[in-house]
Scaffold this motif. Structure first.
Motif: not given
Length: 406
Positions: A43-70
């Protein structure tokens, strides 16, 4: 940054309150799987980059609604990224057609109806602690806000340094229509918008598009969705921890935009005239007076929006926004935590449950608010939401270690 220089309606001193917050300079010295899944681990993916990190909210079917675990995962990731000297800056984005639609209120509704108050408390505690972490984060943060952004979905990124919106961005705080209140730091950043725009947005749930977010200071950069992939790619290649370098990269893809003449931002004078009053009753009276004397449908539309909301939530929200004008982020979060828990506990009203039922569960859009009328909402009822929630502990934030911005 792309401010709308031609827009006279936002050229007023009150704009400075939010712009000083939104332009804070902070200093410090394997590709993800985009499959649409609701598995907890994805539900939260990570994209590794040379000098940065990206967090991707990944519950598209629920419009990325937040849960406690996320949110708990976001907390862990951001804490580790802040400590990692190899990471210069951090980015967040959403998958699908939304950035984030806010908390999973149906899940909270079900948990509380089952008597599981502890898990509800844990959600708000985890969420608000992440908002505070975001608001005191030592490294530059970039939020790519392409799509729907509602409620707490805004709170988890608006305290960050850079907020890029697009022609697909839609921002709103619809909580009062669900018997709740704008939270996750909303009373901090809404209260710092030009004039009384924050009160208007909080009490009506009206929407802003990306252009309007730039105009009022909620966003720092604007770009067309067609350029979105290019921006993300360019940011991914940056080797820097310098906010000015990141700002230049975002600005390079920027577009010059102006709000449509029908934008609510051209109503700021009317908003200030009506929403500057001390009480809801006075606000409604001012709107009714203007509606009777004017041919402008905006007044009647605004009255209709207010009429759809929980009367108790309206009064609680107005007081919360007004108090937020004079408080730091941590103080706003502590107050919002009390209000949220009191709303869940049903000690004064069951409006949160009725609002979620009518809009998201049964979808009859016919809530039976309790109390049903504004005049039935007493001062004692409102006061109860700002008191400690029963035996539940207060929100504890690490203010001694992470000093809040004011």
């Amino acid at each position: 940054m792309q401010r709308l220089k031609a827009l006279e309606v936002v050229r007023r001193s009150s704009f400075q309150r939010f712009s000083s917050f939104s332009n804070l300079k902070r200093s410090f010295s394997a590709l993800p799987n985009y499959a649409q899944t609701d598995d907890l681990s994805d539900q939260v993916l990570v994209e590794g980059r040379p000098n940065s990190r990206a967090a991707i909210l990944n519950r598209p079917s629920a419009l990325n609604a937040l849960t406690t675990s996320m949110v708990a995962r976001l907390n862990r990731l951001y804490e580790s990224w802040e400590e990692n000297s190899d990471i210069g800056f951090v980015l967040m984005k959403g998958s699908g057609r939304a950035f984030c639609s806010g908390p999973d209120v149906v899940a909270l509704y079900n948990l509380s109806n089952e008597g599981n108050i502890e898990d509800c408390k844990k959600f708000f505690e985890t969420l608000y602690k992440f908002v505070y972490l975001q608001g005191t984060f030592l490294k530059p943060h970039v939020a790519l806000l392409d799509g729907i952004m509602m409620g707490a979905g805004a709170g988890i990124v608006l305290p960050g340094l850079f907020r890029l919106v697009t022609d697909r961005t839609v921002f709103s705080h619809p909580e009062v229509r669900m018997g709740f209140h704008p939270d996750a730091g909303a009373s901090f950043y809404l209260s710092r918008l030009p004039g009384y725009l924050g009160e208007y947005l909080a009490l009506t749930g009206d929407k802003l598009n990306g252009v309007e977010m730039i105009a009022c200071g909620l966003a720092t950069h604007y770009s067309l969705n067609a350029r979105f992939a290019g921006i993300d790619e360019r940011l991914g290649k940056l080797i820097t921890d310098d906010p000015s370098v990141i700002e230049s990269s975002l600005a390079a893809y920027g577009d010059i935009v102006y709000p449509d003449r029908r934008s609510v931002l051209y109503k700021l004078d009317a908003i200030d005239k009506c929403f500057s009053h001390d009480t809801l009753e006075e606000i409604l009276e001012a709107l009714k007076k203007e509606a009777a004397q004017s041919y402008d449908e905006w007044y009647s539309t605004t009255l209709k929006l207010l009429g759809e909301a929980s009367p108790l939530s309206l009064k609680v929200t107005l007081r919360s926004i007004r108090e937020g004008r004079f408080q730091s982020l941590d103080q706003c979060l502590a107050r919002e935590y009390r209000i949220s828990l009191n709303g869940i506990l049903k000690h004064t009203s069951t409006d949160f449950y009725e609002g979620v039922r009518s809009r998201l569960v049964d979808k009859d859009f016919a809530p039976k608010w309790n109390p049903p009328r504004l005049e039935d909402v007493s001062k004692e009822m409102v006061d109860s939401y700002f008191s400690r929630a029963g035996e539940l502990p207060e929100l504890e934030l690490p203010t001694a270690l992470r000093e809040p911005f004011i």
